[in-house]
Scaffold this motif. Structure first.
Motif, PDB file in Angstrom:
ATOM      1  N   ARG A 444      58.136  23.899  67.520  1.00  0.00           N
ATOM      2  CA  ARG A 444      58.825  24.061  66.249  1.00  0.00           C
ATOM      3  C   ARG A 444      60.110  23.254  66.284  1.00  0.00           C
ATOM      4  O   ARG A 444      60.837  23.249  67.281  1.00  0.00           O
ATOM      5  N   ARG A 445      60.406  22.566  65.194  1.00  0.00           N
ATOM      6  CA  ARG A 445      61.624  21.774  65.118  1.00  0.00           C
ATOM      7  C   ARG A 445      62.847  22.673  65.270  1.00  0.00           C
ATOM      8  O   ARG A 445      62.995  23.667  64.573  1.00  0.00           O
ATOM      9  N   ASN A 446      63.698  22.321  66.209  1.00  0.00           N
ATOM     10  CA  ASN A 446      64.989  22.977  66.454  1.00  0.00           C
ATOM     11  C   ASN A 446      64.900  24.334  67.143  1.00  0.00           C
ATOM     12  O   ASN A 446      65.926  24.900  67.503  1.00  0.00           O
ATOM     13  N   VAL A 447      63.721  24.900  67.328  1.00  0.00           N
ATOM     14  CA  VAL A 447      63.620  26.202  67.977  1.00  0.00           C
ATOM     15  C   VAL A 447      63.771  26.044  69.479  1.00  0.00           C
ATOM     16  O   VAL A 447      63.098  25.221  70.104  1.00  0.00           O
ATOM     17  N   VAL A 448      64.680  26.818  70.080  1.00  0.00           N
ATOM     18  CA  VAL A 448      64.872  26.717  71.521  1.00  0.00           C
ATOM     19  C   VAL A 448      64.430  27.974  72.255  1.00  0.00           C
ATOM     20  O   VAL A 448      64.127  27.924  73.441  1.00  0.00           O
ATOM     21  N   LEU A 449      64.401  29.118  71.584  1.00  0.00           N
ATOM     22  CA  LEU A 449      64.004  30.367  72.231  1.00  0.00           C
ATOM     23  C   LEU A 449      63.016  31.119  71.351  1.00  0.00           C
ATOM     24  O   LEU A 449      63.204  31.231  70.142  1.00  0.00           O
ATOM     25  N   SER A 450      61.966  31.645  71.974  1.00  0.00           N
ATOM     26  CA  SER A 450      61.003  32.464  71.249  1.00  0.00           C
ATOM     27  C   SER A 450      60.237  33.315  72.247  1.00  0.00           C
ATOM     28  O   SER A 450      59.759  32.812  73.264  1.00  0.00           O
ATOM     29  N   ILE A 451      60.139  34.601  71.945  1.00  0.00           N
ATOM     30  CA  ILE A 451      59.347  35.520  72.761  1.00  0.00           C
ATOM     31  C   ILE A 451      58.124  35.984  71.995  1.00  0.00           C
ATOM     32  O   ILE A 451      57.003  35.969  72.480  1.00  0.00           O
ATOM     33  N   ASP A 452      58.350  36.400  70.747  1.00  0.00           N
ATOM     34  CA  ASP A 452      57.261  36.914  69.910  1.00  0.00           C
ATOM     35  C   ASP A 452      57.282  36.141  68.592  1.00  0.00           C
ATOM     36  O   ASP A 452      57.105  34.939  68.587  1.00  0.00           O
ATOM     37  N   THR A 453      57.539  36.810  67.476  1.00  0.00           N
ATOM     38  CA  THR A 453      57.652  36.106  66.207  1.00  0.00           C
ATOM     39  C   THR A 453      59.074  35.606  65.970  1.00  0.00           C
ATOM     40  O   THR A 453      59.345  34.946  64.973  1.00  0.00           O
ATOM     41  N   ASP A 454      59.998  35.932  66.862  1.00  0.00           N
ATOM     42  CA  ASP A 454      61.366  35.449  66.779  1.00  0.00           C
ATOM     43  C   ASP A 454      61.418  33.948  67.057  1.00  0.00           C
ATOM     44  O   ASP A 454      60.658  33.439  67.873  1.00  0.00           O
ATOM     45  N   LYS A 455      62.296  33.254  66.358  1.00  0.00           N
ATOM     46  CA  LYS A 455      62.475  31.812  66.568  1.00  0.00           C
ATOM     47  C   LYS A 455      63.964  31.519  66.469  1.00  0.00           C
ATOM     48  O   LYS A 455      64.510  31.436  65.376  1.00  0.00           O
ATOM     49  N   THR A 456      64.609  31.366  67.600  1.00  0.00           N
ATOM     50  CA  THR A 456      66.053  31.138  67.641  1.00  0.00           C
ATOM     51  C   THR A 456      66.335  29.662  67.855  1.00  0.00           C
ATOM     52  O   THR A 456      65.884  29.081  68.847  1.00  0.00           O
ATOM     53  N   ASN A 457      67.076  29.059  66.931  1.00  0.00           N
ATOM     54  CA  ASN A 457      67.388  27.647  67.088  1.00  0.00           C
ATOM     55  C   ASN A 457      68.720  27.475  67.798  1.00  0.00           C
ATOM     56  O   ASN A 457      69.440  28.439  68.071  1.00  0.00           O
ATOM     57  N   GLU A 458      69.044  26.231  68.096  1.00  0.00           N
ATOM     58  CA  GLU A 458      70.239  25.940  68.894  1.00  0.00           C
ATOM     59  C   GLU A 458      71.521  26.354  68.171  1.00  0.00           C
ATOM     60  O   GLU A 458      72.461  26.862  68.783  1.00  0.00           O
ATOM     61  N   GLU A 459      71.535  26.172  66.850  1.00  0.00           N
ATOM     62  CA  GLU A 459      72.716  26.526  66.076  1.00  0.00           C
ATOM     63  C   GLU A 459      72.967  28.038  66.100  1.00  0.00           C
ATOM     64  O   GLU A 459      74.097  28.493  66.275  1.00  0.00           O
ATOM     65  N   ASP A 460      71.899  28.810  65.931  1.00  0.00           N
ATOM     66  CA  ASP A 460      72.052  30.262  65.948  1.00  0.00           C
ATOM     67  C   ASP A 460      72.470  30.769  67.324  1.00  0.00           C
ATOM     68  O   ASP A 460      73.265  31.701  67.444  1.00  0.00           O
ATOM     69  N   LEU A 461      71.918  30.144  68.372  1.00  0.00           N
ATOM     70  CA  LEU A 461      72.293  30.530  69.727  1.00  0.00           C
ATOM     71  C   LEU A 461      73.767  30.224  69.978  1.00  0.00           C
ATOM     72  O   LEU A 461      74.499  31.049  70.536  1.00  0.00           O
ATOM     73  N   LEU A 462      74.202  29.053  69.556  1.00  0.00           N
ATOM     74  CA  LEU A 462      75.613  28.682  69.706  1.00  0.00           C
ATOM     75  C   LEU A 462      76.513  29.673  68.975  1.00  0.00           C
ATOM     76  O   LEU A 462      77.536  30.123  69.516  1.00  0.00           O
ATOM     77  N   ASN A 463      76.165  30.027  67.755  1.00  0.00           N
ATOM     78  CA  ASN A 463      76.978  30.968  66.987  1.00  0.00           C
ATOM     79  C   ASN A 463      77.070  32.317  67.686  1.00  0.00           C
ATOM     80  O   ASN A 463      78.150  32.919  67.775  1.00  0.00           O
ATOM     81  N   ALA A 464      75.935  32.798  68.225  1.00  0.00           N
ATOM     82  CA  ALA A 464      75.923  34.096  68.899  1.00  0.00           C
ATOM     83  C   ALA A 464      76.778  34.072  70.170  1.00  0.00           C
ATOM     84  O   ALA A 464      77.524  35.014  70.455  1.00  0.00           O
ATOM     85  N   VAL A 465      76.657  32.990  70.947  1.00  0.00           N
ATOM     86  CA  VAL A 465      77.459  32.863  72.173  1.00  0.00           C
ATOM     87  C   VAL A 465      78.943  32.766  71.829  1.00  0.00           C
ATOM     88  O   VAL A 465      79.803  33.355  72.514  1.00  0.00           O
ATOM     89  N   THR A 466      79.255  32.051  70.769  1.00  0.00           N
ATOM     90  CA  THR A 466      80.652  31.914  70.340  1.00  0.00           C
ATOM     91  C   THR A 466      81.247  33.266  69.966  1.00  0.00           C
ATOM     92  O   THR A 466      82.402  33.573  70.308  1.00  0.00           O
TER      93      THR A 466
END
Length: 611
Positions: A444-466
């Protein structure tokens, strides 16, 4: 565009239809586009671009390629009560919810009554393909674990719900003819049970009772099937007790579900209870599927894309059974069929059916670096921008014009009101069946993490870590680097974040307080989108997020490793998701603390924002 045929009794006619569709792929695509434009040219959306013209030339020149944010205002207007003809001539009967957007709300895709017929047509074509490769499937049942998910009523009165929930609740599924491929061990009442725990328990109980009739097992996604195995590990003693006594556990309180299961359970079955206790009581569950369901011929689950991470675990439990991915579909539309279902998971390709939608493809510069990106999910230009996102490539191409070995992003124009819509899937052309190309799903374009139906992209991961690191900064800690990976070594899988921390002014890291780091884990989770939080709270399909703190200099070692594998010094940036086992070992060898989220993140069914 939906040829009539009876899939129940005529495999030859079904395969002939597939041959005709793929041989006449160009003609079918032109007919699809002509029909969609002729029907919808006077909608508000298309009128603004085409001004009444419905020919392909104007469509290609004037209608823009769009993403969800471009079409969301139109869909939300319909959800809030405006007429369907904003985007579609036919009445929209429901909205199909897919993954969360960066804003945290699920996407909503329009659907029509005819679209259910199109999905049924698609499912029916899977039957002859499987019968071509596997004999005797009409001599038993399928133990498929299907579930429904939450739905809401929008202000307009339209239901908004996941695509599979829509299908399972439709008359097409509930009143389906019970042919050889539609006989399941799970009664409809258990599939439609809104309590996922009761549904899982009852479907497994029915599957165990009918074990000698089961010829195939599966679920939609590999993650869901493994979650069922984990559930069985936790509940096999109670399930065995139910079978031994002929009585369903009292906590199964859904009346329809309970009645349907009780009819299947029937009288006490001592021999079956003994067998279950013998097999499930062993120290190792290797090959447990074949032991409990000995006639099983294959496991049907999606194991492409992010689901490929589950293949080793599935192989452990399967006892050597083939892993079969039969179809490629999305909330936007159903797309393609695997015409060689017994191929190895790494070799699975899907043939797009040219009558399901009008397909176009954005070329993606992946040919030279795709292997590296799959490993690191971090290939970028010097400004940190994904190459596939820098600009739309030269010329968008039609289905029959794609080139072997090339990479593309899929763009669809559907019968349900999406026009030149970027699905976000990156595909590679692996071959052709007649004149229809076959594709391997890459990611998937931009998706970096997925376990089930979740699809976390790099931008969302950055925001959460921030958001989380702000808790540490007043204490003098600096987060100098981070990365992540989806850990599926246990069930359910969970996100792992590697953090390299230091104290301001010094390299030594003092002992970290568990409570503070656990709170960081919780902040990250609460900052991720609603689909992730639903998977954690409602579905229990994703485990608690973990932060692993590594020693100073760890990410220098990671960079050295990536450079040794061919990454460019000029283009290197820390990958935000790691797929390489060797890279994960480098990080794990330098971990000085592991912390887990102790709280389940906040989640509630999404509410449509009204103006």
């Amino acid at each position: 565009m939906l040829p009539g045929y009876d899939p129940n009794y005529d495999d030859e006619a079904s395969m002939k239809l597939l041959e005709q569709l793929t041989t006449n792929a160009y003609e079918a695509q032109q007919q699809v586009l002509e029909q969609i434009l002729a029907q919808n040219v006077h909608t508000e959306y298309l009128r603004s671009f085409l001004n009444g013209h419905s020919d392909k030339k104007h469509f290609k020149e004037k209608v823009p390629v769009v993403n969800y944010e471009d079409v969301r205002p139109y869909i939300e207007r319909i959800a809030n009560g405006e007429p369907s003809d904003i985007i579609l001539a036919h009445p929209i009967t429901e909205l199909l919810t897919s993954s969360g957007t960066s804003g945290g709300q699920p996407k909503m895709m329009p659907s029509t009554a005819e679209d259910l017929d199109r999905k049924t047509f698609f499912y029916n074509l899977l039957v002859p393909v499987m019968n071509k490769y596997v004999d005797g499937l009409d001599q038993g049942k399928g133990m498929y674990l299907f579930f429904i998910k939450p739905e809401i009523i929008t202000p307009s009165g339209l239901l908004a719900r996941p695509v599979l929930t829509s299908y399972y609740k439709s008359k097409n599924f509930r009143k389906r003819p019970f042919n050889r491929f539609n006989v399941y061990t799970s009664p409809d009442e258990t599939i439609l049970c809104p309590d996922s725990k009761q549904s899982m328990y009852c479907q497994l109980l029915c599957g165990l009772v009918q074990r000698n009739e089961v010829l195939r097992v599966g679920a939609v996604f590999a993650s869901a099937f493994l979650r069922a195995i984990k559930f069985l590990e936790d509940y096999w003693k109670e399930l065995g007790c139910n079978i031994r006594t002929g009585h369903v556990s009292d906590w199964i309180t859904d009346p329809s579900c309970r009645n349907a299961v009780s009819l299947i359970l029937g009288k006490p079955r001592l021999d079956l209870a003994d067998l279950i206790e013998h097999e499930c009581g062993k120290k190792s569950w290797e090959g447990i599927i074949k032991k409990l369901w000995p006639r099983t011929k294959y496991i049907e689950v999606i194991v492409t894309g992010s689901m490929a991470q589950y293949i080793p675990t599935l192989e452990f439990y399967s006892g050597g059974l083939p892993l079969v991915s039969t179809m490629y579909a999305s909330s936007e539309c159903y797309l393609g069929i695997n015409l060689k279902p017994l191929s190895k998971p790494s070799e699975v390709s899907y043939t797009l059916l040219p009558n399901m939608a009008y397909f176009e493809f954005l070329p993606v510069e992946k040919n030279s670096e795709v292997a590296e990106e799959i490993q690191c999910v971090g290939i970028s230009d010097q400004n940190g921008t994904c190459k596939e996102d820098r600009k739309e490539r030269a010329e968008i191409v039609d289905l029959v014009d794609v080139k072997l070995g090339h990479y593309y992003e899929l763009v669809v124009t559907t019968f349900t009101g999406l026009y030149r819509y970027r699905v976000g899937d990156i595909l590679m052309v692996t071959g052709f069946h007649n004149n229809a190309p076959q594709f391997r799903f890459v990611h998937r374009r931009n998706v970096v993490l997925s376990i089930d139906t979740d699809k976390t992209n790099e931008e969302d991961l950055l925001n959460a870590v921030t958001q989380a690191k702000r808790l540490l900064e007043p204490l003098g800690f600096l987060l100098t680097e981070y990365t992540s990976y989806p850990d599926t070594s246990s069930i359910p899988g969970h996100y792992v974040l590697f953090w390299e921390l230091k104290m301001k002014g010094k390299d030594d890291l003092p002992e970290l307080e568990n409570a503070i780091m656990e709170q960081c884990c919780s902040i990250v989770e609460n900052s991720l989108d609603s689909v992730y939080r639903r998977c954690r709270k409602k579905d229990n399909s994703v485990g608690p997020l973990e932060i692993r703190v590594v020693i100073h200099g760890t990410f220098d070692s990671l960079m050295d490793y990536c450079l040794s594998q061919g990454s460019s010094v000029n283009q290197y940036k820390t990958p935000r998701c790691i797929k390489s086992e060797e890279a994960i070992k480098i990080l794990d060898a330098r971990v000085v603390g592991k912390f887990f989220s102790k709280k389940v993140p906040f989640w509630e069914p999404f509410k449509l924002q009204t103006k």
